[in-house]
Design an enzyme around this catalytic site. Structure first.
Site, mmCIF file in Angstrom:
data_model
loop_
_atom_site.group_PDB
_atom_site.id
_atom_site.type_symbol
_atom_site.label_atom_id
_atom_site.label_comp_id
_atom_site.label_asym_id
_atom_site.label_seq_id
_atom_site.Cartn_x
_atom_site.Cartn_y
_atom_site.Cartn_z
ATOM 1 N N TRP A 146 -3.259 0.303 2.886
ATOM 2 C CA TRP A 146 -2.108 -0.528 2.558
ATOM 3 C C TRP A 146 -0.863 0.186 2.728
ATOM 4 C CZ3 TRP A 146 -4.117 -5.039 2.207
ATOM 5 C CH2 TRP A 146 -3.555 -6.315 1.740
ATOM 6 N N ASP A 202 8.519 -2.570 2.353
ATOM 7 C CA ASP A 202 9.109 -3.585 1.888
ATOM 8 C C ASP A 202 8.523 -4.713 1.119
ATOM 9 O OD1 ASP A 202 7.722 -4.522 4.164
ATOM 10 O OD2 ASP A 202 9.471 -6.151 4.467
ATOM 11 N N GLU A 205 5.208 -5.766 2.747
ATOM 12 C CA GLU A 205 4.380 -4.705 2.949
ATOM 13 C C GLU A 205 4.171 -4.360 4.570
ATOM 14 O OE1 GLU A 205 1.000 -7.251 0.776
ATOM 15 O OE2 GLU A 205 1.663 -5.562 -0.577
ATOM 16 N N GLU A 206 5.029 -4.270 5.227
ATOM 17 C CA GLU A 206 4.787 -3.947 6.575
ATOM 18 C C GLU A 206 5.813 -2.639 7.179
ATOM 19 O OE1 GLU A 206 5.921 -7.785 8.154
ATOM 20 O OE2 GLU A 206 3.857 -8.433 8.099
ATOM 21 N N GLU A 429 0.509 -20.342 0.337
ATOM 22 C CA GLU A 429 1.583 -19.471 0.794
ATOM 23 C C GLU A 429 2.606 -20.116 1.530
ATOM 24 O OE1 GLU A 429 0.684 -15.933 3.183
ATOM 25 O OE2 GLU A 429 1.172 -14.858 1.513
HETATM 26 C C1 NOJ Z 1 -0.948 -8.234 4.140
HETATM 27 C C2 NOJ Z 1 0.397 -8.213 3.746
HETATM 28 O O1 NOJ Z 1 0.202 -8.615 2.246
HETATM 29 C C3 NOJ Z 1 1.178 -9.065 4.658
HETATM 30 O O2 NOJ Z 1 2.718 -9.261 4.015
HETATM 31 C C4 NOJ Z 1 1.285 -8.644 5.791
HETATM 32 O O3 NOJ Z 1 2.046 -9.569 6.662
HETATM 33 C C5 NOJ Z 1 -0.033 -8.666 6.427
HETATM 34 N N1 NOJ Z 1 -0.978 -7.639 5.531
HETATM 35 C C6 NOJ Z 1 -0.122 -8.122 7.641
HETATM 36 O O4 NOJ Z 1 0.256 -6.548 7.754
HETATM 37 C C1 NOJ Z 2 2.068 -10.977 1.140
HETATM 38 C C2 NOJ Z 2 3.406 -10.931 1.073
HETATM 39 O O1 NOJ Z 2 4.073 -10.392 2.089
HETATM 40 C C3 NOJ Z 2 3.767 -10.047 -0.326
HETATM 41 O O2 NOJ Z 2 5.040 -10.146 -0.527
HETATM 42 C C4 NOJ Z 2 2.713 -10.374 -1.394
HETATM 43 O O3 NOJ Z 2 3.117 -9.652 -2.543
HETATM 44 C C5 NOJ Z 2 1.195 -10.585 -1.166
HETATM 45 N N1 NOJ Z 2 1.046 -11.379 0.089
HETATM 46 C C6 NOJ Z 2 0.479 -11.212 -2.355
HETATM 47 O O4 NOJ Z 2 1.108 -12.337 -2.567
#
Ligand code: NOJ
Ligand code: NOJ
Length: 613
Positions: A146, A202, A205-206, A429
């Site tokens: 992750w 960030d 999560e990327e 979402e």
């Molecule tokens: C899961 C993350 O929660 C999401 O924000 C991200 O865009 C995708 N993985 C792809 O990296």
């Molecule tokens: C993906 C989003 O990018 C992230 O900000 C969020 O924490 C997770 N999904 C869970 O909702």
């Protein structure tokens, strides 16, 4: 699906907004009135142990979404949970008494979660585990690969809990705030003070780097923490870093807009919804607009808002033909490819909330200063605007006309969210960039929480002030400082009294050439590395991987003096079986008090083959 007001209806409001009563606004009002209740229920349904949508979730654990596949969001994220809990606490303070049990359940769940050792590390000795982004629904650690650590979580959780403590103090319960809740906050603020200057992932999560949203909330947490510590007569370790964090925050502004990620290699423009979510989460009704905290009414925040919205207008086909000055569908950032890269409900309503907040601040200050930086933002809404000071006045004053124009603009973002919301009010979402059809995780807790905060802002129900006016000024020159944190389990709130066995920091480096999509884990005989159970193996990261050196690495704290047997494993793509090293390795950890060690390994054994899926 209900495509309620026609596009034409939405488009016609700006031209009418100043002249005639706003028909659209009435529509938006009734939509908000019903949808707010649906949203609050949507949030509560996703909180364990009794939430109707999340059977199996622990007590007080806030699940991101009931969706268990495509995507699997049946986890608890520290960020989503804290933002949701802040909404709940604010609503409680505003009079929704029924929410107090949920708040108390959350407090206990977080005290326990802080002590769960995870792939980011552990609470003891140095707080590293607090940066873990997500946990399983029962509160145990998640061991998959992750984007970690994510350093906004501790700050956001501290902000939520500080708000509740301030209420307790005002209601004669200082003792409870001091003995039960402060120890949780103290760990989180220690983490902020120690790591604000270290990169992390960030909020999406990327991107590994420094994130505006994260730094902005970190600053708020330390400012509020300083005051709470004074009120409770306790010490805040880490709060002394606030002026430096504020100094750093200024560096995200590039003269035209807020660059949401810096110190990164993402290769993006940095124009990102990050930069409006930050200002609304640090919104303070008492703030001055020239506060360095980037309030919604700040000229830089407004200029940035225009840049972001112009980008979004050009990004999604459902925004085609919507002119400037009209709300559009808003997503994360234009280069986004997650589920095809779409608008998000929570960011579309955040755009509205940002504008409601700004109007509230101008009205509270009775003045609006338009400068060169914010001029373009206002021009779209009120073409007669010039650079000058506008004092509040009667209904026909330019000040009031501008306020009404901004409010109509805000409503038009809500109308976009409304247009793409199904009859039953469910909020996923995202909604499709071409068709507007909801997609990705269903019933996203954060979408619902964001709707409620937007609705409250529109209705004039503002969260308590956080004393932006008292925030210490930044130093003349920024410096990369850090205060070592003080960490302890919050036992009075229910955390287990985790043993403070002496640990030594060990970095495992292994050279292992991998294909894209393949991941490396370490597994072995001790609890920290999974006791040979594959699902508990500990992930390594490829942040330092280059063509010259295929480096996978992880830094961990392991018990001093223990004997470890371990090996590395490869997780294949396409659900293929794991590939194990052909040998076992041994390591004897050094004695208590030893400095950090680094283990240098190279993969021994068969390699993986990319699957076709
Ligand atoms: C899961 C993350 O929660 C999401 O924000 C991200 O865009 C995708 N993985 C792809 O990296
Ligand atoms: C993906 C989003 O990018 C992230 O900000 C969020 O924490 C997770 N999904 C869970 O909702």
């Amino acid at each position: 699906m209900r495509f309620s007001p026609s596009v034409v209806g939405i488009l016609s409001i700006a031209s009418q907004a100043l002249a005639v009563p706003n028909i659209q606004a009435r529509d938006v009002s009734s939509f908000i009135a019903t949808q707010k209740d649906i949203a609050l229920k949507g949030v509560l349904d996703n909180i364990g142990a009794n939430g109707s949508e999340v059977t199996g979730a622990g007590q007080g654990i806030i699940i991101a979404s009931p969706s268990k596949s495509e995507p699997d969001y049946f986890f608890t994220w520290t960020r989503d949970s804290a933002l949701t809990m802040k909404m709940i606490i604010d609503d409680f303070i505003a009079g929704n008494q029924g929410l107090e049990t949920t708040i108390n359940d959350y407090i206990k769940s977080q005290a326990i979660l802080q002590t769960v050792t995870n792939p980011s590390g552990s609470l003891l000795p140095a707080g590293a585990g607090l940066g873990e982004p997500k946990f399983l629904a029962d509160g145990s650690r998640f061991t998959g690969a992750w984007g970690r650590p994510q350093r906004d979580g501790p700050a956001l959780r501290a902000i939520a809990l500080i708000t509740y403590c301030n209420w307790l103090i005002q209601n004669g319960q200082s003792q409870r705030a001091r003995s039960i809740i402060w120890p949780i906050i103290s760990n989180d603020l220690s983490y902020v003070g120690q790591y604000w200057n270290s990169t992390g992932f960030d909020l999406w999560e990327e991107v590994q780097g420094s994130s505006f949203f994260t730094v902005q909330n970190q600053h708020r947490s330390l400012v509020e923490g300083t005051k709470l510590a004074r009120d409770l007569r306790v010490t805040c370790t880490g709060c002394d870093q606030a002026p430096q964090v504020l100094c750093f925050l200024q560096t995200f502004w590039n003269g035209k807009y807020i660059v949401s990620n810096i110190n990164d290699n993402a290769g993006r423009t940095g124009i990102d919804g990050n930069s409006i979510l930050g200002p609304i989460s640090v919104f303070d009704i008492n703030a001055y607009c020239d506060s360095l905290t980037f309030q919604p009414c700040n000229s830089k925040s407004l200029a940035n808002f225009k840049v972001l919205i112009d980008t979004m207008r050009a990004t999604y086909s459902i925004n085609k033909g919507i002119p400037v000055g009209q709300g559009v569908a808003v997503g994360r950032y234009s280069e986004d490819t997650y589920y095809g890269g779409n608008p998000w409900y929570l960011i579309t309503t955040a755009a509205a909330e940002f504008l409601y907040d700004a109007v509230a601040q101008w009205r509270a200050r009775h003045v609006l200063y338009v400068d060169e930086t914010s001029l373009a933002f206002f021009k779209e809404l009120y073409p007669d605007v010039v650079v000058r000071q506008y004092n509040s006045g009667n209904y026909n004053s330019p000040f009031e006309k501008m306020m009404r124009a901004v409010l109509a603009y805000a409503d038009s973002f809500v109308a976009v969210a409304q247009k793409y919301t199904l009859e039953d009010g469910a909020l996923a979402e995202q909604y499709n960039r071409d068709t507007g059809v909801p997609l990705s995780a269903r019933d996203l807790t954060w979408s619902y929480a964001a709707f409620v905060t937007m609705a409250n802002a529109r209705n004039g129900q503002y969260p308590p002030t956080w004393n932006t006016r008292q925030a210490a000024a930044p130093p003349a020159t920024c410096a990369s400082t850090s205060t070592p944190g003080v960490y302890a389990p919050a036992t009075a709130a229910g955390a287990p009294n985790i043993t403070t066995t002496c640990q030594v920091n060990v970095v495992f480096n292994v050279n292992a050439t991998t294909y894209f999509g393949e991941n490396i884990y370490i597994i072995g005989n001790t609890t920290d590395i999974g006791e040979w159970v594959i699902n508990s193996a500990f992930p390594l990261t490829a942040g330092g991987y280059t063509a010259e050196r295929p480096l996978w690495s992880v830094s961990a704290f392991l018990a001093a003096g223990e004997n470890i047997n371990y090996k590395y494993i490869r997780q294949q793509n396409c659900d293929q079986p794991y590939v194990y090293e052909s040998q076992n390795r041994t390591l004897t950890m050094p004695a208590c008090g030893s400095p950090a060690i680094t283990v240098e390994d190279a993969w021994v054994g068969p390699v993986g083959t990319p699957g076709t899926c």
